[in-house]
Scaffold this motif. Sequence first.
Motif, PDB file in Angstrom:
ATOM      1  N   ASP A  71       0.875  -1.166   0.000  1.00 30.15           N
ATOM      2  CA  ASP A  71       0.000   0.000   0.000  1.00 30.15           C
ATOM      3  C   ASP A  71       0.911   1.215   0.000  1.00 30.15           C
ATOM      4  O   ASP A  71       1.758   1.368   0.894  1.00 30.15           O
ATOM      5  N   VAL A  73       1.488   5.469  -0.285  1.00 30.58           N
ATOM      6  CA  VAL A  73       0.891   6.770  -0.017  1.00 30.58           C
ATOM      7  C   VAL A  73       1.727   7.831  -0.722  1.00 30.58           C
ATOM      8  O   VAL A  73       2.960   7.830  -0.606  1.00 30.58           O
ATOM      9  N   ARG A  79      -2.824  11.419  -4.867  1.00 29.79           N
ATOM     10  CA  ARG A  79      -3.074  10.022  -5.247  1.00 29.79           C
ATOM     11  C   ARG A  79      -3.286   9.923  -6.755  1.00 29.79           C
ATOM     12  O   ARG A  79      -2.697   9.070  -7.414  1.00 29.79           O
ATOM     13  N   ARG A  97     -10.991   2.000  -7.018  1.00 24.91           N
ATOM     14  CA  ARG A  97     -11.874   2.187  -5.871  1.00 24.91           C
ATOM     15  C   ARG A  97     -11.754   3.606  -5.298  1.00 24.91           C
ATOM     16  O   ARG A  97     -12.143   3.858  -4.168  1.00 24.91           O
ATOM     17  N   ARG A  98     -11.218   4.530  -6.096  1.00 26.59           N
ATOM     18  CA  ARG A  98     -11.018   5.892  -5.603  1.00 26.59           C
ATOM     19  C   ARG A  98     -12.331   6.570  -5.229  1.00 26.59           C
ATOM     20  O   ARG A  98     -12.377   7.347  -4.285  1.00 26.59           O
ATOM     21  N   GLY A 102     -11.435   5.021  -1.679  1.00 28.99           N
ATOM     22  CA  GLY A 102     -10.345   5.989  -1.598  1.00 28.99           C
ATOM     23  C   GLY A 102      -9.008   5.539  -2.147  1.00 28.99           C
ATOM     24  O   GLY A 102      -8.029   6.254  -2.025  1.00 28.99           O
ATOM     25  N   TRP A 103      -8.934   4.341  -2.730  1.00 30.32           N
ATOM     26  CA  TRP A 103      -7.654   3.890  -3.277  1.00 30.32           C
ATOM     27  C   TRP A 103      -7.833   3.270  -4.651  1.00 30.32           C
ATOM     28  O   TRP A 103      -8.918   2.914  -5.059  1.00 30.32           O
ATOM     29  N   CYS A 115      -1.587  -1.018  -4.080  1.00 27.74           N
ATOM     30  CA  CYS A 115      -2.599   0.035  -3.957  1.00 27.74           C
ATOM     31  C   CYS A 115      -1.944   1.382  -3.803  1.00 27.74           C
ATOM     32  O   CYS A 115      -0.912   1.516  -3.136  1.00 27.74           O
ATOM     33  N   LEU A 117      -2.979   4.842  -2.184  1.00 29.99           N
ATOM     34  CA  LEU A 117      -3.961   5.393  -1.266  1.00 29.99           C
ATOM     35  C   LEU A 117      -4.007   6.910  -1.375  1.00 29.99           C
ATOM     36  O   LEU A 117      -3.074   7.528  -1.887  1.00 29.99           O
ATOM     37  N   ALA A 118      -5.064   7.500  -0.859  1.00 25.85           N
ATOM     38  CA  ALA A 118      -5.130   8.952  -0.744  1.00 25.85           C
ATOM     39  C   ALA A 118      -4.164   9.372   0.356  1.00 25.85           C
ATOM     40  O   ALA A 118      -3.986   8.672   1.347  1.00 25.85           O
TER      41      ALA A 118
END
Length: 119
Positions: A71, A73, A79, A97-98, A102-103, A115, A117-118
């Motif tokens: 994951d 960041v 993102r 899945r944003r 959120g990712w 992934c 992530l935000a």
Amino acid sequence: MSLRLSHTTWDALDPYTTAQFWKQLLSWDIEEPDLFKPGSDECYLTSPDGYTILFFKVPDAKKVKNRAHMDLVPDGSSRDEQVERALCLGATMADDRRHDLGWAVMADPEGNEFCILAG
């Protein structure tokens, strides 16, 4: 008495090409430059704080979803900027899945999921 994590190993059909993708995506350093070349059976990358990933040659392609994944960041960017950058480097979108979670679930050129992530 305990154990210390040495490194994480990722199987790869082509360790050099896979490591090149991750080197560009993460901006990590090459651990052993004389081994980091086309045709190498193993290529190491190291983060600025010393975490190491080994890409190790295997004869078979990835067939199922990863049981573990990274994951990531964004650092100093968004993102969505990093998703676009990953796509330009050769990643594919596995599951966007944003909008709800959120990712973005991405896949590297050999299909290994990760992934973004935000931040």
